[in-house]
Design a protein around this motif. Structure first.
Motif, PDB file in Angstrom:
ATOM      1  N   LEU A 126     -19.536  13.343  33.676  1.00  0.00           N
ATOM      2  CA  LEU A 126     -20.294  14.287  34.234  1.00  0.00           C
ATOM      3  C   LEU A 126     -21.309  14.616  33.125  1.00  0.00           C
ATOM      4  O   LEU A 126     -21.138  14.846  31.854  1.00  0.00           O
ATOM      5  CB  LEU A 126     -19.769  15.728  34.453  1.00  0.00           C
ATOM      6  CG  LEU A 126     -20.640  16.990  34.687  1.00  0.00           C
ATOM      7  CD1 LEU A 126     -21.315  16.877  35.920  1.00  0.00           C
ATOM      8  CD2 LEU A 126     -19.728  18.289  34.786  1.00  0.00           C
ATOM      9  N   LEU A 127     -22.807  14.319  33.345  1.00  0.00           N
ATOM     10  CA  LEU A 127     -23.802  14.565  32.208  1.00  0.00           C
ATOM     11  C   LEU A 127     -24.717  15.704  32.816  1.00  0.00           C
ATOM     12  O   LEU A 127     -25.340  15.522  33.890  1.00  0.00           O
ATOM     13  CB  LEU A 127     -24.593  13.174  32.128  1.00  0.00           C
ATOM     14  CG  LEU A 127     -25.771  13.118  31.170  1.00  0.00           C
ATOM     15  CD1 LEU A 127     -25.008  13.401  29.705  1.00  0.00           C
ATOM     16  CD2 LEU A 127     -26.298  11.862  31.340  1.00  0.00           C
ATOM     17  N   SER A 172     -20.133  15.517  29.231  1.00  0.00           N
ATOM     18  CA  SER A 172     -20.210  14.549  28.414  1.00  0.00           C
ATOM     19  C   SER A 172     -21.679  14.479  27.732  1.00  0.00           C
ATOM     20  O   SER A 172     -22.482  15.057  28.291  1.00  0.00           O
ATOM     21  CB  SER A 172     -20.018  13.122  28.779  1.00  0.00           C
ATOM     22  OG  SER A 172     -18.910  13.044  29.295  1.00  0.00           O
ATOM     23  N   HIS A 173     -21.706  14.238  26.331  1.00  0.00           N
ATOM     24  CA  HIS A 173     -23.010  14.415  25.509  1.00  0.00           C
ATOM     25  C   HIS A 173     -23.884  13.209  25.861  1.00  0.00           C
ATOM     26  O   HIS A 173     -24.950  13.274  25.745  1.00  0.00           O
ATOM     27  CB  HIS A 173     -22.661  14.386  24.243  1.00  0.00           C
ATOM     28  CG  HIS A 173     -21.805  15.522  23.673  1.00  0.00           C
ATOM     29  ND1 HIS A 173     -22.540  16.732  23.656  1.00  0.00           N
ATOM     30  CD2 HIS A 173     -20.737  15.803  22.948  1.00  0.00           C
ATOM     31  CE1 HIS A 173     -21.583  17.760  23.176  1.00  0.00           C
ATOM     32  NE2 HIS A 173     -20.393  17.062  22.933  1.00  0.00           N
ATOM     33  N   GLN A 174     -23.261  12.142  26.358  1.00  0.00           N
ATOM     34  CA  GLN A 174     -23.911  11.008  26.857  1.00  0.00           C
ATOM     35  C   GLN A 174     -23.104  10.319  27.909  1.00  0.00           C
ATOM     36  O   GLN A 174     -21.975  10.271  27.795  1.00  0.00           O
ATOM     37  CB  GLN A 174     -24.292   9.966  25.735  1.00  0.00           C
ATOM     38  CG  GLN A 174     -23.202   9.735  24.812  1.00  0.00           C
ATOM     39  CD  GLN A 174     -23.604   9.022  23.390  1.00  0.00           C
ATOM     40  OE1 GLN A 174     -24.374   9.553  22.790  1.00  0.00           O
ATOM     41  NE2 GLN A 174     -23.000   7.845  23.268  1.00  0.00           N
ATOM     42  N   PHE A 217     -27.767   7.261  28.421  1.00  0.00           N
ATOM     43  CA  PHE A 217     -28.582   8.679  28.629  1.00  0.00           C
ATOM     44  C   PHE A 217     -27.910   9.798  27.796  1.00  0.00           C
ATOM     45  O   PHE A 217     -26.843   9.896  27.900  1.00  0.00           O
ATOM     46  CB  PHE A 217     -28.607   8.975  30.153  1.00  0.00           C
ATOM     47  CG  PHE A 217     -29.556   7.826  30.985  1.00  0.00           C
ATOM     48  CD1 PHE A 217     -30.829   8.199  31.325  1.00  0.00           C
ATOM     49  CD2 PHE A 217     -28.899   6.985  31.536  1.00  0.00           C
ATOM     50  CE1 PHE A 217     -31.643   7.303  31.678  1.00  0.00           C
ATOM     51  CE2 PHE A 217     -29.825   5.884  32.315  1.00  0.00           C
ATOM     52  CZ  PHE A 217     -31.076   6.383  32.473  1.00  0.00           C
ATOM     53  N   ASP A 218     -28.587  10.673  27.279  1.00  0.00           N
ATOM     54  CA  ASP A 218     -28.133  11.814  26.829  1.00  0.00           C
ATOM     55  C   ASP A 218     -28.571  13.057  27.334  1.00  0.00           C
ATOM     56  O   ASP A 218     -29.529  12.912  28.493  1.00  0.00           O
ATOM     57  CB  ASP A 218     -28.419  11.930  25.113  1.00  0.00           C
ATOM     58  CG  ASP A 218     -30.073  11.997  24.983  1.00  0.00           C
ATOM     59  OD1 ASP A 218     -30.683  13.054  24.803  1.00  0.00           O
ATOM     60  OD2 ASP A 218     -30.676  10.720  25.268  1.00  0.00           O
ATOM     61  N   SER A 219     -28.284  14.022  27.115  1.00  0.00           N
ATOM     62  CA  SER A 219     -28.240  15.548  27.966  1.00  0.00           C
ATOM     63  C   SER A 219     -29.736  15.910  27.803  1.00  0.00           C
ATOM     64  O   SER A 219     -30.239  16.436  28.766  1.00  0.00           O
ATOM     65  CB  SER A 219     -27.389  16.600  27.459  1.00  0.00           C
ATOM     66  OG  SER A 219     -26.197  16.357  27.525  1.00  0.00           O
ATOM     67  N   THR A 220     -30.653  15.366  26.595  1.00  0.00           N
ATOM     68  CA  THR A 220     -31.995  15.741  26.532  1.00  0.00           C
ATOM     69  C   THR A 220     -32.864  14.700  26.803  1.00  0.00           C
ATOM     70  O   THR A 220     -34.166  14.993  26.570  1.00  0.00           O
ATOM     71  CB  THR A 220     -32.243  16.338  25.099  1.00  0.00           C
ATOM     72  OG1 THR A 220     -31.987  15.293  24.380  1.00  0.00           O
ATOM     73  CG2 THR A 220     -31.559  17.628  25.042  1.00  0.00           C
TER      74      THR A 220
END
Length: 248
Positions: free
Chosen positions: A15-16, A42-44, A52-55
């Motif tokens: 889950l992102l 998850s952070h990524q 992919f990361d959260s930002t």
């Protein structure tokens, strides 16, 4: 998924949450329940080889890309004295250049720091291929090799997708993101094959979207390139234009 006799694997489900840093701080203890198992954010997460990361900074993906690329460059350097330049280039392209080009349209609008990291990989590959010392300027070497800088390769990919989208050479979900520019009154730009550029609220997200990045890059092209009658002609003219822009 039930109709196709498929089942979600809760052990492999991630889950992102994607948003700005201020927005992410407001999400408290959000979880997803799958088959009785709670999945936390998850952070990524990896999707089709891209991390992919959260930002959506894509910094984890870039770090991994740079790490793997230099790993292969070090291995090629060990046997470089035994290789001819054409053979060495054949090794560099699949192990390094192809990695820089893979899904690189996602990298549009990243920070200059991240872009410089990717450019250092290409510079190192050019130095290894041509035996150029680290204190020598790399731009003439890249020009002699006819290698577009990383930032221009990203623009090349997006513009190629744009041309294909306008000529129905890609899935409809891409073509539907683009619309022609229609001024309120008759202007000379009406027949210039320009695209409408939508507004965006967030520069870090909206300006990087294909629906905004593609028209912005497309409208900056000379009309001769936009009027190309085939994808081959378009790519040839586009590369010449970007090459002239990169190495004036």
């Amino acid at each position: 998924m039930q109709q196709n006799s498929l089942k979600l694997n809760s052990d492999k489900t991630q889950l992102l949450l994607i948003g700005s840093k201020s927005t992410l701080t407001k999400t408290n203890n959000l979880t997803l329940n799958i088959d009785g198992i709670s999945v936390s954010p998850s952070h990524q997460a990896r999707n089709l080889g891209v991390i992919f990361d959260s930002t959506l900074s894509l910094e984890p993906h870039i770090r991994q890309l740079v790490k793997i690329s230099f790993f292969h460059l070090r291995n090629i350097a060990k046997i470089r004295p035994s290789l001819t330049p054409p053979t060495a280039e054949k090794l560099i392209h699949p192990f390094v250049s192809s990695r820089l080009d893979y899904c690189n349209s996602l990298l549009y609008g990243i920070s200059n720091t991240s872009m410089n990291k990717l450019q250092l990989v290409q510079n190192a590959a050019a130095r290894l291929l041509t035996h150029t010392k680290s204190w020598h300027h790399i731009t003439p070497v890249l020009k002699d090799l006819h290698w577009l800088p990383v930032s221009h390769r990203i623009s090349y990919k997006i513009l190629t997708l744009t041309y294909k989208a306008l000529h129905q050479l890609v899935p409809p979900y891409l073509s539907e993101l683009l619309s022609p520019y229609q001024p309120h009154r008759s202007l000379r730009s009406t027949s210039a094959r320009l695209l409408f550029t939508p507004t965006s609220k967030l520069r870090s997200f909206g300006d990087r979207a294909f629906s905004r990045a593609a028209p912005k890059l497309w409208n900056s092209l000379p009309i001769l390139i936009r009027d190309s009658d085939s994808i081959t002609t378009f790519q040839s003219r586009l590369k010449t234009h970007l090459f002239s822009s990169a190495y004036p």
